[in-house]
Scaffold this motif. Structure first.
Motif, PDB file in Angstrom:
ATOM      1  N   ARG A 766       5.661  19.832  53.928  1.00 44.66           N
ATOM      2  CA  ARG A 766       6.030  20.570  55.138  1.00 44.66           C
ATOM      3  C   ARG A 766       4.935  20.625  56.193  1.00 44.66           C
ATOM      4  O   ARG A 766       5.193  20.500  57.377  1.00 44.66           O
ATOM      5  CB  ARG A 766       6.424  22.002  54.753  1.00 44.66           C
ATOM      6  CG  ARG A 766       7.706  22.066  53.936  1.00 44.66           C
ATOM      7  CD  ARG A 766       7.951  23.481  53.448  1.00 44.66           C
ATOM      8  NE  ARG A 766       9.260  23.595  52.806  1.00 44.66           N
ATOM      9  CZ  ARG A 766       9.707  24.707  52.251  1.00 44.66           C
ATOM     10  NH1 ARG A 766       8.955  25.799  52.263  1.00 44.66           N
ATOM     11  NH2 ARG A 766      10.901  24.763  51.698  1.00 44.66           N
ATOM     12  N   ARG A 808      -3.090  19.186  46.260  1.00 49.53           N
ATOM     13  CA  ARG A 808      -2.271  20.185  45.570  1.00 49.53           C
ATOM     14  C   ARG A 808      -0.950  19.600  45.083  1.00 49.53           C
ATOM     15  O   ARG A 808      -0.418  20.028  44.050  1.00 49.53           O
ATOM     16  CB  ARG A 808      -2.011  21.374  46.498  1.00 49.53           C
ATOM     17  CG  ARG A 808      -3.244  22.261  46.711  1.00 49.53           C
ATOM     18  CD  ARG A 808      -3.012  23.255  47.841  1.00 49.53           C
ATOM     19  NE  ARG A 808      -1.859  24.085  47.591  1.00 49.53           N
ATOM     20  CZ  ARG A 808      -1.187  24.721  48.536  1.00 49.53           C
ATOM     21  NH1 ARG A 808      -1.538  24.588  49.817  1.00 49.53           N
ATOM     22  NH2 ARG A 808      -0.150  25.480  48.226  1.00 49.53           N
ATOM     23  N   PHE A 863       5.280  25.396  40.767  1.00 45.89           N
ATOM     24  CA  PHE A 863       5.194  26.329  41.891  1.00 45.89           C
ATOM     25  C   PHE A 863       4.519  25.697  43.110  1.00 45.89           C
ATOM     26  O   PHE A 863       4.867  26.012  44.251  1.00 45.89           O
ATOM     27  CB  PHE A 863       4.480  27.614  41.456  1.00 45.89           C
ATOM     28  CG  PHE A 863       5.390  28.589  40.768  1.00 45.89           C
ATOM     29  CD1 PHE A 863       6.144  29.489  41.505  1.00 45.89           C
ATOM     30  CD2 PHE A 863       5.522  28.588  39.382  1.00 45.89           C
ATOM     31  CE1 PHE A 863       7.000  30.385  40.886  1.00 45.89           C
ATOM     32  CE2 PHE A 863       6.374  29.471  38.746  1.00 45.89           C
ATOM     33  CZ  PHE A 863       7.127  30.383  39.487  1.00 45.89           C
ATOM     34  N   GLU A 864       3.549  24.805  42.875  1.00 40.36           N
ATOM     35  CA  GLU A 864       2.941  24.077  43.989  1.00 40.36           C
ATOM     36  C   GLU A 864       4.006  23.223  44.686  1.00 40.36           C
ATOM     37  O   GLU A 864       4.096  23.175  45.921  1.00 40.36           O
ATOM     38  CB  GLU A 864       1.799  23.173  43.489  1.00 40.36           C
ATOM     39  CG  GLU A 864       0.554  23.900  43.054  1.00 40.36           C
ATOM     40  CD  GLU A 864      -0.339  24.332  44.215  1.00 40.36           C
ATOM     41  OE1 GLU A 864       0.159  24.431  45.353  1.00 40.36           O
ATOM     42  OE2 GLU A 864      -1.532  24.588  43.979  1.00 40.36           O
ATOM     43  N   TRP A 866       7.211  23.656  44.656  1.00 37.85           N
ATOM     44  CA  TRP A 866       8.160  24.565  45.312  1.00 37.85           C
ATOM     45  C   TRP A 866       7.642  24.972  46.689  1.00 37.85           C
ATOM     46  O   TRP A 866       8.375  24.995  47.673  1.00 37.85           O
ATOM     47  CB  TRP A 866       8.353  25.796  44.434  1.00 37.85           C
ATOM     48  CG  TRP A 866       9.701  26.434  44.570  1.00 37.85           C
ATOM     49  CD1 TRP A 866      10.513  26.421  45.647  1.00 37.85           C
ATOM     50  CD2 TRP A 866      10.393  27.159  43.554  1.00 37.85           C
ATOM     51  NE1 TRP A 866      11.674  27.101  45.385  1.00 37.85           N
ATOM     52  CE2 TRP A 866      11.633  27.567  44.112  1.00 37.85           C
ATOM     53  CE3 TRP A 866      10.097  27.513  42.251  1.00 37.85           C
ATOM     54  CZ2 TRP A 866      12.559  28.314  43.396  1.00 37.85           C
ATOM     55  CZ3 TRP A 866      11.028  28.247  41.536  1.00 37.85           C
ATOM     56  CH2 TRP A 866      12.235  28.643  42.093  1.00 37.85           C
ATOM     57  N   GLU A 867       6.339  25.281  46.721  1.00 37.07           N
ATOM     58  CA  GLU A 867       5.744  25.718  47.984  1.00 37.07           C
ATOM     59  C   GLU A 867       5.621  24.580  48.989  1.00 37.07           C
ATOM     60  O   GLU A 867       5.902  24.750  50.170  1.00 37.07           O
ATOM     61  CB  GLU A 867       4.357  26.315  47.707  1.00 37.07           C
ATOM     62  CG  GLU A 867       3.678  26.874  48.955  1.00 37.07           C
ATOM     63  CD  GLU A 867       2.334  27.507  48.643  1.00 37.07           C
ATOM     64  OE1 GLU A 867       1.424  27.404  49.489  1.00 37.07           O
ATOM     65  OE2 GLU A 867       2.186  28.109  47.551  1.00 37.07           O
ATOM     66  N   LEU A 868       5.224  23.402  48.514  1.00 36.52           N
ATOM     67  CA  LEU A 868       4.912  22.304  49.433  1.00 36.52           C
ATOM     68  C   LEU A 868       6.120  21.430  49.762  1.00 36.52           C
ATOM     69  O   LEU A 868       6.261  20.938  50.884  1.00 36.52           O
ATOM     70  CB  LEU A 868       3.794  21.427  48.855  1.00 36.52           C
ATOM     71  CG  LEU A 868       2.448  22.135  48.669  1.00 36.52           C
ATOM     72  CD1 LEU A 868       1.481  21.244  47.896  1.00 36.52           C
ATOM     73  CD2 LEU A 868       1.850  22.516  50.017  1.00 36.52           C
ATOM     74  N   ASP A 982       4.505  33.731  39.778  1.00 41.75           N
ATOM     75  CA  ASP A 982       3.744  32.542  40.146  1.00 41.75           C
ATOM     76  C   ASP A 982       2.375  32.620  39.456  1.00 41.75           C
ATOM     77  O   ASP A 982       1.573  33.518  39.752  1.00 41.75           O
ATOM     78  CB  ASP A 982       3.581  32.503  41.660  1.00 41.75           C
ATOM     79  CG  ASP A 982       2.951  31.204  42.149  1.00 41.75           C
ATOM     80  OD1 ASP A 982       2.252  30.544  41.359  1.00 41.75           O
ATOM     81  OD2 ASP A 982       3.151  30.859  43.341  1.00 41.75           O
ATOM     82  N   ARG A 984      -0.245  31.058  39.780  1.00 45.88           N
ATOM     83  CA  ARG A 984      -1.407  30.861  40.662  1.00 45.88           C
ATOM     84  C   ARG A 984      -1.929  32.192  41.176  1.00 45.88           C
ATOM     85  O   ARG A 984      -3.100  32.312  41.549  1.00 45.88           O
ATOM     86  CB  ARG A 984      -1.031  29.957  41.832  1.00 45.88           C
ATOM     87  CG  ARG A 984      -0.588  28.557  41.416  1.00 45.88           C
ATOM     88  CD  ARG A 984      -0.007  27.793  42.593  1.00 45.88           C
ATOM     89  NE  ARG A 984       1.120  28.488  43.185  1.00 45.88           N
ATOM     90  CZ  ARG A 984       1.632  28.201  44.389  1.00 45.88           C
ATOM     91  NH1 ARG A 984       1.085  27.232  45.112  1.00 45.88           N
ATOM     92  NH2 ARG A 984       2.660  28.877  44.853  1.00 45.88           N
ATOM     93  N   TYR A 985      -1.033  33.193  41.238  1.00 46.57           N
ATOM     94  CA  TYR A 985      -1.430  34.487  41.789  1.00 46.57           C
ATOM     95  C   TYR A 985      -1.241  35.623  40.782  1.00 46.57           C
ATOM     96  O   TYR A 985      -1.326  36.787  41.133  1.00 46.57           O
ATOM     97  CB  TYR A 985      -0.618  34.799  43.048  1.00 46.57           C
ATOM     98  CG  TYR A 985      -0.553  33.637  44.015  1.00 46.57           C
ATOM     99  CD1 TYR A 985      -1.721  33.057  44.497  1.00 46.57           C
ATOM    100  CD2 TYR A 985       0.674  33.117  44.434  1.00 46.57           C
ATOM    101  CE1 TYR A 985      -1.672  31.971  45.375  1.00 46.57           C
ATOM    102  CE2 TYR A 985       0.719  32.040  45.311  1.00 46.57           C
ATOM    103  CZ  TYR A 985      -0.458  31.474  45.780  1.00 46.57           C
ATOM    104  OH  TYR A 985      -0.415  30.413  46.641  1.00 46.57           O
ATOM    105  N   ASP A1007      -6.094  26.697  52.545  1.00 46.87           N
ATOM    106  CA  ASP A1007      -4.716  26.873  53.016  1.00 46.87           C
ATOM    107  C   ASP A1007      -4.572  28.179  53.747  1.00 46.87           C
ATOM    108  O   ASP A1007      -5.442  28.992  53.772  1.00 46.87           O
ATOM    109  CB  ASP A1007      -3.715  26.799  51.849  1.00 46.87           C
ATOM    110  CG  ASP A1007      -3.828  27.951  50.878  1.00 46.87           C
ATOM    111  OD1 ASP A1007      -4.765  28.760  51.057  1.00 46.87           O
ATOM    112  OD2 ASP A1007      -2.992  28.030  49.966  1.00 46.87           O
TER     113      ASP A1007
END
Length: 1007
Positions: A766, A808, A863-864, A866-868, A982, A984-985, A1007
């Motif tokens: 994105r 990522r 999840f990476e 999903w985000e990207l 997630d 990562r967090y 980021d």
């Protein structure tokens, strides 16, 4: 006496329509009137068309202004003068330059300068065609001005912009919207004088009684003006008269092209039926002077074939054997028994419709070709009107309402007790402004190719793509005899063309097929089984849940069945209840004879007496109601919505009922048949149109059947279709593909396939910039694969933010270095080495860093992604917080028929709709935990209680039902399922901020 009248086509200034202006003239006993909208000619042609109904002599002009500052009013003495005005305005609109204060030396135009402007200027000399306009409020200053000596140049210039106080208030609001200011901050100079009204002629004469010479000058000017356009039924076409140099030459060319096409299309099997149909069509085409129209369409499609562009010719023209022989369409009207009179009849004034679809990538090139090939070309305009939500938002800003109040009003929640009188004013004036034109835009597809310059009819403007566009719409174009050529864009053709190219790359030994050999596809059992089982994801026009449902219910397994389905799916057939009736008659032998009227069955035996195609309206009107073919065509066109309010349509509508009563039909039957006609005609396809769509569907289905992975890559590269990209990626995986995230050594900007491995394109990332993608591909093409992160950084200029995205998503996985380690290394390398904007001549020597061993789990990767990317490449069911308590899937629906089922589904798409009583309900399509598709329906009581809350996995409890063999679940209750946190967090939630910061650094520095 009125030389300066505005309608609401004086955009964001005027307040009423051209019909309202004429009605106003009639009320005030005004017999001749000049329409002069501000820098716009949208209303002109319809003003001339409507004027005789109000006993008004129409005269056309333009109010030339820079913003609100009036330079002069140009009034056409005749049609030549009108063209002159349009050419002058077009030049300034095209080049975006201001109107000059003084008019040029026009040949057939009267120029009227406003009294105030001349008073403040040093202009002393006036040419024969130039005048000074004076309003009632200016009269008191005349005796004391230097202009009183121009007795032969003074004329009445009483502007007309309002009818009443309400119009004036609406005008002020429009001006505030135009200037994007609060109403309280609107400058008086931006607002017209409240006196710009039409007074009775008697009052105006009285006001100028002491200056009768001004009235005489005005009368003389008006009497010298006349304008003429032919709007009669038997008007001549204004399209390009001859394709070649003469009518005779055009006719010879058309005949020769048909003779050349006959053996190519019919392979030597030219029957008497074919010859008679061709003879009949050619005679009518010549008699109606449509020869050049056919030849222009032939020219356009011939150029497309020359350029290697794929296209589909559809519309009512697809009912024509001439169009088939000229390769304008690929639909054989003989094989399909297409109704000739829908294509053309002696009573039809307008030529048949040819909608020519090109790939979304090729359409602009074809439009440019048409503009270059022919002399007088323009796009058709359209009016973008103020809609409720937009009006409320604009007025809310103008009145200074808080955002939350504007949001509430725009959502139709009404005025609450906490809202003040300003909110009530927003709604009051919103109703007045709603429906007014906001700006002139471009019709989705229409192109005019005229015998005369288009400025004969209207001024033109230049939209962003640079093609001249007229100020009027397609309805007015047809009224005056200009018939558009429809050049459309769609992505389905791009998918087909791209798939052919991808197959040649990926499976060259299997690329010897002819994608245009659709007659063979019709007989292919593999393709027909895909249709019957509704395995049509990604295929043109047949992939939506509604179409998939219909195909299963009809058990369609052939071309003719798909042609019918393509029209049955249209909203009107469903609304009339005839979709269900068609399915019942199709599945139950004998029902047609039991339920259908004998006349309807005789008219439409192939569709069981049910109206399915647009031409069925003509058949029913002609054979059932006894209307002439000409009247039947008026009815069909009126049903499209374009002419529904026209007087001629209302007359035909009344005659339909009268004739039916005279024939002795029962009142209930007449009402039932009329309801069917009225409800579906505007939405149905001509049979040739549906047949054209079905041709493209079969081409898509052939590619899906035999080259599924290549086809799915092409679908994704052309922007997908009905569903999200994620769903097509899933479908490719289900068909055997291995899906890889973007890779700097394997991926392109778009998706690419190697064998059965699909590498997602960098375009899915994105926040990755286009220029970075292009830089990577260019460098890799020029100097080969990247060997390491260091090698990449030596060769590609990139910021840490952009590089982080690539790391990522694991685009450097070929290095076999964990991406967390790569992120550390990237930061250290880019911070130690200042980047130059120029390529390096020598390879840099890189410092080695000691980096601790770090790891990334599959869950983190998901999840990476999903985000990207917008979706994970694993099954979303793997990410559930609690694993499903039921193992049921789509394959279990049959055994649960008429019983309750507990099932989990990942949401693909939802269709929100309403019952006839206005209650909300939902149809949802989902993927089960095995990747198969199933469908659900939430009826109003359930829809009121449960809501879909975006993408995700839902658990359903409901009853499995079957309608004509199509299985779905009537939902009783549902619940959205939670995903795992997630990872990562996750440490942030436990309060371990130090650990969170470290992990955050590892994952997404920058980021």
């Amino acid at each position: 006496m009125y030389l300066n009248c505005h309608t609401y086509y004086s955009l964001r200034f005027g307040t009423f329509s051209e019909k309202d202006l004429l009605h106003l003239a009639q009320e005030n006993d005004v017999k001749q009137l000049v329409l002069t909208d501000i820098n716009n000619t949208s209303a002109c042609l319809n003003f001339v068309r409507e004027a005789p109904k109000y006993s008004v002599k129409p005269i056309l002009g333009i109010d030339f202004r820079n913003g609100v500052d009036q330079c002069f009013v140009g009034i056409a003495r005749n049609n030549k003068g009108y063209q002159e005005l349009n050419e002058f305005l077009s030049y300034h609109l095209h080049h975006k330059i201001e109107i000059p204060i003084h008019a040029p030396t026009f040949k057939s135009i009267f120029v009227v300068y406003p009294f105030e402007a001349i008073l403040l200027s040093d202009k002393e000399e006036f040419l024969a065609h130039e005048f000074i306009g004076i309003s009632t409020k200016d009269l008191r200053r005349l005796p004391f001005s230097r202009l009183k000596r121009y007795t032969n140049k003074l004329v009445v210039l009483q502007r007309v912009t309002f009818r009443n106080k309400r119009d004036f208030n609406a005008h002020r609001l429009l001006r505030a919207i135009a200037n994007n200011v609060l109403l309280s901050k609107l400058d008086d100079s931006e607002v017209a004088n409240e006196d710009e009204k039409m007074h009775p002629l008697e009052n105006l004469t009285k006001a100028f009684s002491e200056h009768t010479y001004i009235l005489e000058n005005t009368e003389r000017l008006l009497n010298e003006c006349s304008i003429d356009f032919d709007f009669s039924v038997d008007r001549d076409s204004q399209n390009l008269k001859f394709y070649s140099s003469s009518r005779e030459e055009d006719e010879r060319l058309l005949e020769n092209l048909c003779m050349k096409g006959l053996p190519m299309r019919y392979k030597g099997k030219i029957s008497h039926v074919i010859e008679e149909r061709l003879k009949k069509e050619l005679e009518l085409i010549k008699a109606k002077n449509f020869v050049s129209y056919f030849l222009i369409n032939w020219d356009i499609t011939a150029e497309a074939r020359k350029q290697g562009f794929y296209y589909v010719g559809r519309g009512s023209g697809a009912n024509s054997i001439v169009a088939y022989l000229l390769y304008i369409t690929d639909v054989d009207p003989i094989a399909l028994d297409l109704y000739f009179e829908r294509f053309i009849n002696l009573y039809r004034a307008n030529p048949p419709d040819f909608d020519i679809d090109f790939s979304w990538r090729d359409r602009e090139a074809m439009t440019r070709y048409i503009f270059d090939r022919f002399d007088h070309v323009a796009l058709v305009g359209t009016y973008v009107t103020f809609k409720y939500k937009g009006v409320v938002r604009e007025l809310g800003k103008v009145f200074g309402l808080p955002k939350e109040e504007i949001d509430a009003l725009s959502e139709g929640k009404g005025v609450s007790s906490s809202m003040d009188s300003m909110a009530r004013l927003v709604l009051k004036y919103g109703k007045l402004i709603e429906g007014m034109p906001n700006y002139v835009s471009v019709h989705a597809s229409g192109i005019l190719i005229s015998e005369k310059p288009l400025q004969h009819f209207s001024a033109t403007f230049l939209p962003p793509k640079g093609f001249a566009t007229v100020h009027f719409d397609m309805v007015i174009a047809e009224d005056v005899g200009l018939f558009k050529f429809d050049i459309l864009a769609q992505r389905g053709l791009g998918k087909i063309k791209d798939t052919v190219a991808i197959v040649k790359q990926n499976q060259p030994d299997k690329a010897n097929f002819d994608i245009h050999n659709v007659s063979e596809f019709y007989k292919d059992p593999v393709i027909n089984n895909l249709i019957k089982t509704a395995q049509c994801i990604g295929c043109f026009y047949v992939e939506s849940p509604a179409m998939r449902m219909l195909l299963k219910k009809l058990e369609v397994d052939n071309y003719l069945g798909l042609v019918a389905a393509s029209s049955i799916i249209r909203p009107g057939v469903a609304k009339s209840g005839m979709m269900r009736e068609y399915i019942l008659r199709h599945r139950n032998s004998g029902r047609a004879e039991e339920k259908g009227h004998p006349v309807m069955l005789s008219i439409m035996p192939d569709t069981y007496g049910v109206m399915v195609y647009q031409e069925d309206v003509i058949k029913v009107a002609h054979y059932f109601a006894g209307l002439t073919l000409g009247e039947a065509d008026v009815l069909r066109r009126g049903m499209s919505g374009k002419f529904r309010s026209r007087e001629e349509f209302e007359k035909v509508k009344a005659k339909f009922r009268t004739n039916c009563l005279r024939k002795g039909y029962d009142e209930k039957l007449i009402n039932e048949i009329w309801y069917q006609v009225a409800s579906f005609a505007g939405y149905a396809f001509a049979k040739g149109h549906s047949a054209s769509y079905a041709v493209e569907s079969y081409q898509s289905l052939f590619l899906r059947a035999y080259f599924p992975l290549e086809y799915m890559v092409a679908v994704l590269n052309n922007g997908g279709g009905f569903y999200r990209s994620e769903f097509y990626v899933h479908d490719a995986r289900m068909m055997g593909a291995t899906i890889h995230p973007p890779c700097i050594n394997q991926s392109q900007i778009v998706n690419v396939i190697y064998g059965k491995s699909i590498y997602l394109g960098m375009m899915y990332l994105r926040d990755l910039e286009q220029r970075v993608m292009e830089r990577i591909i260019k460098e890799r093409t020029a100097a080969g694969m990247f060997l390491s992160l260091e090698d990449f950084l030596d060769r590609v200029i990139i910021s840490i933010e952009q590089l982080s995205i690539l790391i990522r998503i694991d685009a450097f996985r070929f290095t076999q270095v964990n991406k967390h380690e790569l992120l550390w290394k990237a930061h250290l390398l880019l911070s130690k080495n200042k980047r130059s904007s120029h390529p390096k001549l020598f390879t840099a020597k890189h410092q080695k860093f000691e980096i601790p061993k770090l790891y990334a789990t599959n869950t983190e990767n998901a999840f990476e992604q999903w985000e990207l990317l917008g979706f994970p490449l694993c099954s979303p069911f793997e990410l559930l917080l609690e694993q499903p308590k039921s193992a049921n899937g789509q394959q279990d629906l049959q055994k649960y028929l008429n019983r309750h089922i507990d099932i989990y589904g990942y949401l693909v798409t939802v269709k929100n709709t309403s019952t006839h009583t206005g209650k909300r309900m939902h149809f949802a399509t989902l993927l089960d935990q095995y990747g198969e598709v199933f469908d659900t329906v939430l009826f109003p009581p359930v829809a009121a209680k449960y809501h879909f809350r975006g993408k995700g996995i839902y658990r359903f409890y409901g009853k499995v039902v079957s309608e004509f063999g199509f299985l779905s679940i009537e939902v009783i209750k549902m619940q959205k399922q939670d995903y795992i946190p997630d990872p990562r967090y996750a440490d942030m939630k436990t309060g371990n901020k130090e650990q969170f910061a470290k992990k955050r650094m590892n994952n997404a520095i920058g980021d």
